[in-house]
Scaffold this active site. Structure first.
Site, mmCIF file in Angstrom:
data_model
loop_
_atom_site.group_PDB
_atom_site.id
_atom_site.type_symbol
_atom_site.label_atom_id
_atom_site.label_comp_id
_atom_site.label_asym_id
_atom_site.label_seq_id
_atom_site.Cartn_x
_atom_site.Cartn_y
_atom_site.Cartn_z
ATOM 1 N N GLN A 103 0.844 -1.187 0.000
ATOM 2 C CA GLN A 103 0.000 0.000 0.000
ATOM 3 C C GLN A 103 0.883 1.241 0.000
ATOM 4 O O GLN A 103 1.714 1.424 0.891
ATOM 5 C CB GLN A 103 -0.901 0.039 1.235
ATOM 6 C CG GLN A 103 -1.865 1.225 1.233
ATOM 7 C CD GLN A 103 -2.609 1.363 2.545
ATOM 8 O OE1 GLN A 103 -2.042 1.806 3.536
ATOM 9 N NE2 GLN A 103 -3.871 0.975 2.546
ATOM 10 N N TYR A 186 -5.932 10.882 4.621
ATOM 11 C CA TYR A 186 -4.551 10.997 4.150
ATOM 12 C C TYR A 186 -4.547 11.735 2.811
ATOM 13 O O TYR A 186 -5.594 12.118 2.293
ATOM 14 C CB TYR A 186 -3.905 9.620 4.075
ATOM 15 C CG TYR A 186 -3.778 8.967 5.436
ATOM 16 C CD1 TYR A 186 -2.884 9.471 6.379
ATOM 17 C CD2 TYR A 186 -4.560 7.876 5.799
ATOM 18 C CE1 TYR A 186 -2.775 8.901 7.637
ATOM 19 C CE2 TYR A 186 -4.460 7.297 7.052
ATOM 20 C CZ TYR A 186 -3.570 7.817 7.972
ATOM 21 O OH TYR A 186 -3.468 7.258 9.219
ATOM 22 N N ARG A 332 -6.630 -5.886 12.344
ATOM 23 C CA ARG A 332 -6.263 -6.140 13.739
ATOM 24 C C ARG A 332 -6.479 -7.607 14.124
ATOM 25 O O ARG A 332 -5.783 -8.125 14.997
ATOM 26 C CB ARG A 332 -7.066 -5.216 14.653
ATOM 27 C CG ARG A 332 -6.631 -3.757 14.570
ATOM 28 C CD ARG A 332 -7.573 -2.843 15.313
ATOM 29 N NE ARG A 332 -8.844 -2.724 14.613
ATOM 30 C CZ ARG A 332 -9.929 -2.138 15.131
ATOM 31 N NH1 ARG A 332 -9.891 -1.646 16.349
ATOM 32 N NH2 ARG A 332 -11.037 -2.042 14.443
ATOM 33 N N CYS A 355 -9.748 -10.666 18.056
ATOM 34 C CA CYS A 355 -9.415 -9.281 18.394
ATOM 35 C C CYS A 355 -10.579 -8.657 19.148
ATOM 36 O O CYS A 355 -11.740 -8.806 18.763
ATOM 37 C CB CYS A 355 -9.133 -8.504 17.111
ATOM 38 S SG CYS A 355 -9.089 -6.720 17.318
ATOM 39 N N CYS A 362 -2.149 -1.842 19.254
ATOM 40 C CA CYS A 362 -2.017 -1.526 17.828
ATOM 41 C C CYS A 362 -2.153 -0.038 17.536
ATOM 42 O O CYS A 362 -1.848 0.395 16.420
ATOM 43 C CB CYS A 362 -3.042 -2.321 17.027
ATOM 44 S SG CYS A 362 -4.762 -1.991 17.511
ATOM 45 N N CYS A 375 0.061 -6.085 20.083
ATOM 46 C CA CYS A 375 -1.325 -6.511 20.303
ATOM 47 C C CYS A 375 -1.507 -6.780 21.789
ATOM 48 O O CYS A 375 -0.701 -7.469 22.414
ATOM 49 C CB CYS A 375 -1.633 -7.769 19.500
ATOM 50 S SG CYS A 375 -3.302 -8.430 19.810
ATOM 51 N N ALA A 406 -2.639 -11.526 33.667
ATOM 52 C CA ALA A 406 -1.205 -11.795 33.845
ATOM 53 C C ALA A 406 -0.995 -13.212 34.351
ATOM 54 O O ALA A 406 -0.131 -13.947 33.848
ATOM 55 C CB ALA A 406 -0.593 -10.787 34.810
ATOM 56 N N GLU A 425 -6.675 -18.869 42.623
ATOM 57 C CA GLU A 425 -7.537 -17.703 42.493
ATOM 58 C C GLU A 425 -8.450 -17.642 43.721
ATOM 59 O O GLU A 425 -9.165 -18.601 44.019
ATOM 60 C CB GLU A 425 -8.364 -17.766 41.211
ATOM 61 C CG GLU A 425 -9.466 -16.728 41.092
ATOM 62 C CD GLU A 425 -8.995 -15.300 41.310
ATOM 63 O OE1 GLU A 425 -9.626 -14.576 42.115
ATOM 64 O OE2 GLU A 425 -7.993 -14.898 40.671
ATOM 65 N N LYS A 443 -18.661 -3.209 25.789
ATOM 66 C CA LYS A 443 -17.345 -3.810 26.025
ATOM 67 C C LYS A 443 -17.429 -5.340 26.094
ATOM 68 O O LYS A 443 -16.547 -5.993 26.647
ATOM 69 C CB LYS A 443 -16.725 -3.255 27.305
ATOM 70 C CG LYS A 443 -16.395 -1.775 27.222
ATOM 71 C CD LYS A 443 -15.478 -1.317 28.334
ATOM 72 C CE LYS A 443 -14.066 -1.805 28.153
ATOM 73 N NZ LYS A 443 -13.130 -1.226 29.144
#
Length: 705
Positions: A103, A186, A332, A355, A362, A375, A406, A425, A443
């Protein structure tokens, strides 16, 4: 074969692409400073080709570095010295059967380099804090806008030649075609856009004049590369701004490009003034842009490509079967999982890491920060150390305390390498800080990752999971190595009177659902009054506000900072700041909050009483606010157990929010890095981190072997 439409070949000009999956151009931002292709570039795109993507369009290659680099480390094709590196890049994809294109992009006003001055179709003052060319603000400065000057005709004509010279170099390097980036505000987009192009010469005004720049570039490429060399053009079907291009004009654009000999049309969305529709953060549904390609396809015969929030193979198969697009673009998604096509082909859809559209690795912590792309949920993105990860020669018994991102990533990577892992846990559900996503409208994609990582570790025989259990130091002494991934917890700032009345945000975002296989349903969210003051900042505050406002609460947020949520991903905050004002970002269905959200900055809460809170601003002025409840969103690392373990001499490493409350990207990376490096008998450096493999000389010096 699974998904017959998805894996059907397609012709683009004289090029036969082996399947209908294409990598929508995404700048890796990892080339050398002079624009030469780096080893990281070839590794990154090679992984995507190995995963089975049929057509890979590499992102953001500038035809002239001196006037416009889209990112600080973008690729370049403006000198013949770039050809060898580009050739290596093409071979990295061709070896796995992918077709490869470059591109070509001149960023114009949106250049990352140079900062000033920059090319533009028209004079303009930019105020776009989410753009990679955002106005740089130093401490205690105020935004005044970034002035951009119009290009002269001689410069326009010269740049036409530079674009076609770059295309010739791309062809010489062995690529199968080029794409012109004419979307998102752009440079080429600036000429084509009725909103951005305010010129009065032959390159502005009428539709024909606005199309002249891109048409001249196409014609010049055809002269230098031959008409059989495929040219694609990516442009925004809708610019989502008053006076901008709409779908009606985009049909005319497609017809004009087809007549000019363009091999395929690649549709996108937005200009930088309407970034929500272009970046498509979590709030945008899967495949929301398909209306555009479905309509444009009715008017042209060349293939029409489309992208934006495509995640599920079955959904993509349906789009192709219903003739809504000719190819499905993954951008992504291929950062999150470059092996998406391979997993879909072999029926392993559950193993696809979808994703979540968080835009941290990103965008916010990549191009916006002038760094290489990454990512948030795939620590291996662009990092060959993870691809080269090997089985351990020294299996260890590892205890991991904390089942958040984590802890789970540390367990997964350590177990992949052959270690025996016990994951503790203290709650009844794995997920840690990301579990609040179930309560925050828009979300829900966060749960894709939460479910994926939970299923991955549950399927690994060398991971033992203990729920509802907080281990003692004595228990942990039985293990070779311990990872502390206890996360962060809320607190009430000192010197605040009435602290006992304040509600922790964790109690507000506690999901009460009982039909979730990961949640036993024993949590009861705290019920609050109508008027709620949210005190704090960062993701905890942002998520709490969204939940409370969505259920009709009158929310006021108080932050000590000069600007609220400055460390939260900028495109999400673009959407949310509109919602705080009872508006909606472009292309989303309006669902306004019952009340606007009031944001009070540079202010502290001094006292909380029955039905009120006393505030003090940066100039020490006091204000009484009538509220029913106050929620604290201040967080700090939960390190009590860590300190006990260190005092007991246990080999322990800290990870995730237990180091510092940041975001999912940092939590995943820190856990995965531990799992990649840890080994029994490995030395722990003075930073309490396993050293991994040491140089032979150092091994002899320190270990005597």
């Amino acid at each position: 074969m699974n998904y017959p439409h998805l894996f059907e070949p397609i012709e683009i000009g004289n090029l036969l692409v082996p399947n209908r999956i294409f990598h929508a151009a995404t700048d890796a931002g990892s080339s050398h400073i002079n624009g030469e292709i780096s080893q990281r570039d070839t590794y990154h795109y090679g992984q995507i080709a190995k995963g089975g993507t049929g057509l890979i369009i590499t992102g953001a290659t500038t035809p002239e570095q001196s006037t416009g680099k889209p990112t600080v480390n973008c690729a370049a094709a403006d000198t013949d010295e770039d050809i060898p590196g580009l050739s290596r890049l093409a071979r990295s994809m061709h070896q796995y059967g992918a077709k490869a294109m470059v591109q070509l992009q001149h960023p114009g006003r949106q250049a990352s380099v140079p900062r000033y001055p920059v090319y533009s179709a028209s004079d303009v003052v930019m105020r776009m804090p989410w753009s990679q060319s955002h106005e740089i603000l130093y401490e205690n400065e105020e935004a005044k806008g970034k002035a951009v000057k119009q290009m002269g005709i001689e410069s326009v004509i010269e740049l036409v030649g530079l674009f076609s010279d770059a295309a010739w170099r791309v062809k010489q390097a062995g690529f199968d075609g080029v794409e012109l980036h004419a979307a998102h505000g752009y440079l080429i987009s600036q000429f084509m856009s009725p909103y951005l192009n305010r010129r009065t010469d032959r390159y502005g005004g009428s539709f024909e004049n606005r199309m002249r720049f891109v048409m001249e570039i196409v014609s010049s490429i055809q002269r230098k590369c031959g008409r059989d060399f495929p040219i694609l053009v990516r442009y925004s079907a809708d610019e989502w701004i008053e006076g901008g291009r709409t779908l009606e004009e985009s049909i005319l654009v497609a017809k004009a490009l087809e007549e000019a000999g363009v091999a395929a049309i690649d549709l996108s969305q937005c200009t930088q003034e309407s970034p929500g529709s272009g970046f498509s953060p979590m709030y945008y549904p899967e495949g929301w842009t398909m209306y555009a390609s479905e309509e444009v396809k009715k008017h042209v015969k060349v293939p029409v490509l489309n992208t934006h929030v495509l995640r599920d193979p079955a959904f993509c198969e349906k789009l192709l079967a219903e003739n809504k697009t000719d190819m499905v673009g993954l951008a992504r998604q291929l950062l999150a999982d470059p092996y998406w096509p391979l997993k879909a082909r072999y029926g392993h859809e559950k193993d696809i890491r979808k994703c979540i559209s968080c835009l941290t690795g990103c965008w916010q912590e990549a191009h916006m920060a002038k760094l290489e792309i990454g990512c948030a949920i795939n620590p291996a993105c662009g990092d060959p150390e993870f691809a080269q990860m090997k089985k351990t020669d020294s299996p260890a018994r590892i205890a991991i305390v904390g089942g958040g991102p984590a802890g789970m990533e540390a367990a997964r990577h350590a177990a992949l390498r052959g270690h025996c892992v016990t994951l503790f846990e203290k709650k009844a559900e794995l997920g840690g800080a990301i579990l609040g996503c179930c309560m925050v409208p828009g979300k829900e994609k966060m749960k894709w990752y939460a479910d994926w990582i939970r299923e991955q570790i549950k399927g690994m025989p060398n991971i033992e999971i203990h729920m509802n259990h907080a281990p003692t130091v004595e228990e942990l002494k039985a293990y070779d190595i311990v990872l502390n991934a206890t996360g962060a917890k809320s607190y009430v700032p000192e010197m605040l009177r009435g602290a006992e009345r304040i509600v922790p945000f964790e109690e507000v975002l506690a999901c009460p659902k009982v039909n979730c296989p990961h949640n036993p349903g024993n949590r009861k969210p705290r019920k609050l009054g109508e008027r709620v003051l949210v005190y704090g900042d960062h993701y905890a505050a942002v998520d709490t506000i969204q939940f409370l406002a969505s259920i009709g609460k009158q929310v006021t947020v108080v932050t000590r900072n000069a600007k609220f949520a400055e460390t939260v991903e900028t495109i999400h905050m673009y959407v949310l700041n509109k919602r705080f004002c009872q508006e909606e970002a472009e292309a989303l269905s309006p669902k306004p909050y019952k009340y606007p959200v009031e944001v009070i900055t540079d202010t502290s809460v001094l006292e909380v009483g029955e039905g009120y809170a006393i505030l003090q601003d940066g100039k020490f002025a006091l204000r009484r606010l009538e509220v029913d409840d106050v929620v604290t969103c201040f967080t700090r690392p939960d390190t009590a157990l860590l300190k006990e373990m260190m005092q007991a001499g246990i080999n322990v490493t800290n990870a995730g929010d237990a180091i510092e409350p940041r975001n999912l990207h940092h939590a995943v990376k820190s856990g995965a890095t531990f799992g990649k490096n840890v080994d029994r008998g490995a030395l722990y450096n003075p930073n309490h981190m396993p050293t991994g493999e040491l140089p032979l000389e150092v091994q002899r010096q320190l270990l005597g072997n």
